[in-house]
Design a protein around this motif. Structure first.
Motif, PDB file in Angstrom:
ATOM      1  N   ARG A 107       0.869  -1.187   0.000  1.00 43.34           N
ATOM      2  CA  ARG A 107       0.000   0.000   0.000  1.00 43.34           C
ATOM      3  C   ARG A 107       0.900   1.228   0.000  1.00 43.34           C
ATOM      4  O   ARG A 107       1.200   1.810   1.051  1.00 43.34           O
TER       5      ARG A 107
ATOM      6  N   GLU B 286      -4.160   2.203  -7.276  1.00 48.57           N
ATOM      7  CA  GLU B 286      -5.391   2.683  -6.651  1.00 48.57           C
ATOM      8  C   GLU B 286      -5.372   4.203  -6.647  1.00 48.57           C
ATOM      9  O   GLU B 286      -4.507   4.821  -6.020  1.00 48.57           O
TER      10      GLU B 286
ATOM     11  N   ARG C 267      -7.161   6.255  -5.133  1.00 46.39           N
ATOM     12  CA  ARG C 267      -7.369   6.857  -3.818  1.00 46.39           C
ATOM     13  C   ARG C 267      -6.080   6.953  -2.992  1.00 46.39           C
ATOM     14  O   ARG C 267      -6.064   7.599  -1.949  1.00 46.39           O
ATOM     15  N   LEU C 268      -5.004   6.318  -3.461  1.00 47.23           N
ATOM     16  CA  LEU C 268      -3.715   6.415  -2.783  1.00 47.23           C
ATOM     17  C   LEU C 268      -2.838   7.519  -3.364  1.00 47.23           C
ATOM     18  O   LEU C 268      -1.664   7.630  -3.022  1.00 47.23           O
TER      19      LEU C 268
ATOM     20  N   LEU D  16      -4.623  11.347   2.989  1.00 47.57           N
ATOM     21  CA  LEU D  16      -4.317   9.944   2.700  1.00 47.57           C
ATOM     22  C   LEU D  16      -4.349   9.051   3.934  1.00 47.57           C
ATOM     23  O   LEU D  16      -4.420   7.828   3.805  1.00 47.57           O
TER      24      LEU D  16
ATOM     25  N   GLN E 283      -6.637   6.031   4.255  1.00 42.71           N
ATOM     26  CA  GLN E 283      -6.376   4.900   3.357  1.00 42.71           C
ATOM     27  C   GLN E 283      -5.338   3.942   3.931  1.00 42.71           C
ATOM     28  O   GLN E 283      -5.080   2.895   3.349  1.00 42.71           O
TER      29      GLN E 283
END
Length: 343
Positions: A189, A221, A223-224, A242, A245
């Motif tokens: 991630r 992703e 959203r990252l 962030l 997340q």
């Protein structure tokens, strides 16, 4: 010196002084000192003039010469930030190259979106022979500013469609290298603090980030990814966005935005690198002073300034310099801000 009197300072030797001591007229001294070989001057006379100039420590007055020749032997460099190590390093490289080739460097600071154009101001007042331009403005704003330039120019750190000469860094390769380092530590991630929205370098770094993820088999992703720009404040704001997340690692577009992000991680009680690892692009002494010291990918920013200044001076000399490929990143400098993924 008594109060109220004007202090006196030793005056610099003039061309007239050189001519008088050497026993020649000023026109002869001028031709010899500027290297003019159009008219013959006896060797002993030439040697005498040069010796006198050296003994008097005579230096030609570039402003006076500029009035006669419309040249100043000065380059201008326009940068959007003075406190950003990227531009400070580029200025240093440009200054070294200019000095080696007999030019001075005039620095102008123009904030993104500023109404007054440093480009027009410098180029239209006969203060510089050419311009090195770095800008964080949108393409259309920069294109409009460059249209007012009355001197040759070279762009630094971005490519602008229609602008013939630019010197840029390979930001894509640098971002990919940062992601590869984090992926090798087991991170899956990995967030990205992106640069200016739709900016040339921001898009290049985003592509490098995505390429690094793909090479490690990590899905991208959206959203990252958060836009941080190129300030500590922007890095802090993006990092706060962030946090929900739960990234285990962060690739920041610049050292400055990485520092802002690290401050937010400390505030949130997250440990670096035990909870979140951080990598910044570009290295500078301040990276080793952060807590913990910041892992970075070295970028040849000083070389960028040097290459751009050399290219501009060649252009002023009537040459036709070829475009140069993006300058590749240097090594990844592993420091205390990165470690194995813990989750």
């Amino acid at each position: 010196m008594t109060r109220g009197t004007t202090p006196s300072f030793p005056s610099r030797p003039t061309l007239a002084d050189v001519a008088r001591v050497a026993g020649v007229d000023m026109s002869t001294a001028s031709r010899v000192l500027r290297g003019d070989s159009a008219q013959r001057v006896r060797k002993e006379t030439r040697d005498r003039i040069l010796k006198v100039a050296e003994e008097l420590d005579y230096r030609a007055n570039p402003l006076a010469r500029g009035l006669r020749t419309a040249r100043t032997d000065t380059l201008g460099i326009v940068v959007p930030q003075l406190d950003n190590p990227v531009f400070a390093s580029a200025i240093r490289g440009a200054e070294l190259a200019a000095a080696e080739l007999g030019y001075s460097l005039l620095i102008s600071h123009r904030e993104p979106g500023a109404a007054a154009s440093s480009i027009a101001k410098l180029s239209q007042t006969n203060r510089v022979d050419g311009l090195l331009v770095a800008s964080l403005d949108d393409d259309e704003v920069l294109r409009s500013d460059l249209a007012s330039a009355r001197v040759p120019y070279v762009l630094m750190n971005r490519i602008l469609p229609g602008a013939p000469l630019s010197v840029v860094l390979d930001s894509r390769a640098a971002a990919r290298r940062g992601v590869e380092h984090l992926a090798a530590l087991g991170h899956r991630r990995i967030a990205h603090l992106a640069g200016r929205a739709q900016g040339f370098n921001a898009l290049e770094r985003l592509e490098g980030y995505r390429e690094g993820l793909a090479a490690a088999g990590i899905p991208y992703e959206e959203r990252l990814v958060a836009t941080a720009g190129y300030t500590a404040e922007g890095g802090a704001t993006a990092m706060r966005a962030l946090l929900p997340q739960k990234p285990t690692a962060v690739l920041a577009a610049t050292l400055v935005s990485a520092a802002g992000a690290m401050g937010v991680l400390h505030e949130a009680g997250l440990r670096i690198p035990e909870d979140v690892s951080v990598v910044g692009l570009h290295d500078a002494p301040v990276a080793a002073m952060l807590y913990p010291s910041l892992t970075t990918v070295m970028m040849p920013t000083e070389e960028m300034g040097r290459v751009a200044a050399t290219m501009l001076i060649r252009l002023l000399a009537g040459e036709h310099p070829e475009p140069v490929p993006p300058l590749p990143p240097g090594a990844l400098i592993g420091r205390a801000s990165t470690g194995p993924a813990s989750r």
